[in-house]
Write an enzyme that holds these catalytic residues in place. Sequence first.
Site, short mmCIF file in Angstrom:
data_model
loop_
_atom_site.label_atom_id
_atom_site.label_comp_id
_atom_site.label_asym_id
_atom_site.label_seq_id
_atom_site.Cartn_x
_atom_site.Cartn_y
_atom_site.Cartn_z
N VAL A 16 57.98 48.43 42.62
CA VAL A 16 57.42 48.27 43.65
C VAL A 16 56.64 47.34 44.60
O VAL A 16 56.23 46.46 44.09
CB VAL A 16 56.11 49.19 44.34
CG1 VAL A 16 55.72 50.06 45.79
CG2 VAL A 16 56.56 50.78 43.79
N ASP A 69 53.86 64.13 37.11
CA ASP A 69 53.14 63.25 36.29
C ASP A 69 52.11 62.44 37.17
O ASP A 69 51.96 61.48 37.14
CB ASP A 69 54.33 61.99 36.95
CG ASP A 69 54.08 60.96 35.94
OD1 ASP A 69 53.57 60.70 34.96
OD2 ASP A 69 54.94 59.87 36.57
N GLY A 90 56.55 50.57 37.37
CA GLY A 90 56.68 51.77 36.13
C GLY A 90 58.37 52.33 35.47
O GLY A 90 58.89 51.04 35.71
N GLY A 91 58.16 52.82 34.79
CA GLY A 91 59.39 53.28 34.15
C GLY A 91 60.92 53.35 34.95
O GLY A 91 61.54 52.84 34.39
N MET A 92 60.74 53.59 36.34
CA MET A 92 61.79 53.90 37.08
C MET A 92 61.75 52.88 38.15
O MET A 92 62.75 52.12 38.18
CB MET A 92 61.52 54.83 37.49
CG MET A 92 62.84 55.78 37.61
SD MET A 92 62.15 57.09 38.12
CE MET A 92 64.01 57.68 39.51
N ALA A 93 61.00 51.78 38.28
CA ALA A 93 61.06 51.04 39.37
C ALA A 93 60.09 49.68 39.63
O ALA A 93 59.01 50.01 38.85
CB ALA A 93 60.66 52.34 40.79
N GLY A 109 54.06 46.34 42.57
CA GLY A 109 53.21 47.17 40.55
C GLY A 109 54.39 47.67 39.96
O GLY A 109 55.54 47.27 40.82
N LYS A 169 59.72 50.62 47.75
CA LYS A 169 60.22 51.33 45.75
C LYS A 169 61.69 51.36 45.44
O LYS A 169 61.92 52.16 46.49
CB LYS A 169 59.04 53.31 45.93
CG LYS A 169 59.50 52.55 44.53
CD LYS A 169 58.94 54.21 43.88
CE LYS A 169 59.08 54.92 42.47
NZ LYS A 169 58.27 55.54 42.33
P1 ATP Z 1 56.40 55.65 36.94
O1 ATP Z 1 56.58 54.85 35.82
O2 ATP Z 1 54.92 56.06 37.08
O3 ATP Z 1 57.31 56.82 37.33
P2 ATP Z 1 57.38 54.52 38.91
O4 ATP Z 1 58.26 53.47 38.42
O5 ATP Z 1 58.06 55.54 39.34
O6 ATP Z 1 56.33 54.53 37.88
P3 ATP Z 1 55.43 53.92 40.95
O7 ATP Z 1 54.47 54.25 40.16
O8 ATP Z 1 55.83 54.53 42.44
O9 ATP Z 1 56.59 53.88 40.36
O10 ATP Z 1 54.41 52.64 41.12
C1 ATP Z 1 54.27 51.88 40.65
C2 ATP Z 1 53.40 50.98 41.54
O11 ATP Z 1 52.97 50.14 42.21
C3 ATP Z 1 52.40 51.59 41.22
O12 ATP Z 1 51.04 52.47 39.84
C4 ATP Z 1 51.09 51.53 42.48
O13 ATP Z 1 50.44 49.99 41.35
C5 ATP Z 1 51.97 50.03 43.04
N1 ATP Z 1 52.33 51.36 43.89
C6 ATP Z 1 53.15 52.34 44.59
N2 ATP Z 1 53.24 52.55 45.93
C7 ATP Z 1 52.38 52.44 45.81
C8 ATP Z 1 52.07 51.88 47.87
N3 ATP Z 1 52.36 52.61 48.88
N4 ATP Z 1 51.48 51.11 47.76
C9 ATP Z 1 50.92 49.86 47.33
N5 ATP Z 1 51.23 49.97 45.64
C10 ATP Z 1 52.13 51.24 45.24
MG MG Z 2 53.89 55.72 38.76
MG MG Z 3 57.36 57.49 38.52
#
Ligand code: ATP
Ligand code: MG
Ligand code: MG
Length: 280
Positions: free
Chosen positions: A22, A130, A17-20, A15, A37
């Site tokens: 995974v 968040d 998100g805006g920052m990362a 998956g 991540k």
């Molecule tokens: P945001 O834009 O919400 O800040 P982000 O870039 O910080 O997002 P995360 O929310 O940490 O990223 O992770 C993005 C996606 O990856 C999650 O919505 C989920 O679908 C998947 N994901 C994250 N961590 C895990 C994990 N430990 N195991 C399985 N899937 C995960």
């Molecule tokens: Mg997220």
């Molecule tokens: Mg985040």
Amino acid sequence: GKRVGGRYQILSRLGEGGMAIVYKAKDLILDRLVAVKTLRQELADDEEFVRRFRREAESVASLSHPNIVAIYDIGEEDCYYIVMEYIEGMTLKEFIKDYSPIAINETIHIMKQILQAIAHAHDHGIVHRDIKPQNILINESEQVKVTDFGIALAVSSATITYTHSIMGSAHYLSPEQAKGGKATIKSDIYALGIVMFELLTGKLPFPGTSPVSVALKHLSSPMPFPRDFRNDIPQSIENIVIRALAKDPAERYEYVTEMYDDLNTALDPERANEKRLILN
Ligand code: ATP
Ligand code: MG
Ligand code: MG
């Protein structure tokens, strides 16, 4: 295939998100699956994003709870990365989309786990900032894990600017944050109220596509009542959402543990005749 930090073999994308982004990966040393991540390449030159990414690992690493995704490792070889527990399942957003309407007992079971996770973080001086279904993972046996403490901050830190507070999704923004106020335990509680509303109804209480119009709804639109969407919701359950979504922070739950206790006793027979909570 591609490797990160020498020992993590990338298998697939889980998956983003805006920052990362995974990835599902294999830790070649411990021979187990993990989630890696990685900070988006285009953000890696920005000191502020790198600092925030590190802070995420630091704040979650200080926590150890069955309903919070565990952190195993961090590094900056190849890219900035955080290694964490791999959760086989889906996000709560997908779960709600696929399974709504979710039974009341199931909603209680899921919410209790989320509340225990956030109560634990608050106990350790960490505000999540968040909370939203996209940041909550759920597996087949309905075990729940909260993740993405990406903008979490120790409660004692300096105030958060308006730009920071709107980094999260507008749909989970408390009225006081919509006015430019800082994120607090009470704004986490408001976001928990939105998540509970979504679990009960399958809908957002304050929908919309423009962040500004959504923020204005948090500030001044009266909250729709979950029982108007669905008639099998006990009044004691609806009252928890009303209390969590109080626009005036003074009328909202003070601590997540209060919300948990309320949820825990909601189905007690002596609460069967409860009346709808009216707030000023
Ligand atoms: P945001 O834009 O919400 O800040 P982000 O870039 O910080 O997002 P995360 O929310 O940490 O990223 O992770 C993005 C996606 O990856 C999650 O919505 C989920 O679908 C998947 N994901 C994250 N961590 C895990 C994990 N430990 N195991 C399985 N899937 C995960
Ligand atoms: Mg997220
Ligand atoms: Mg985040």
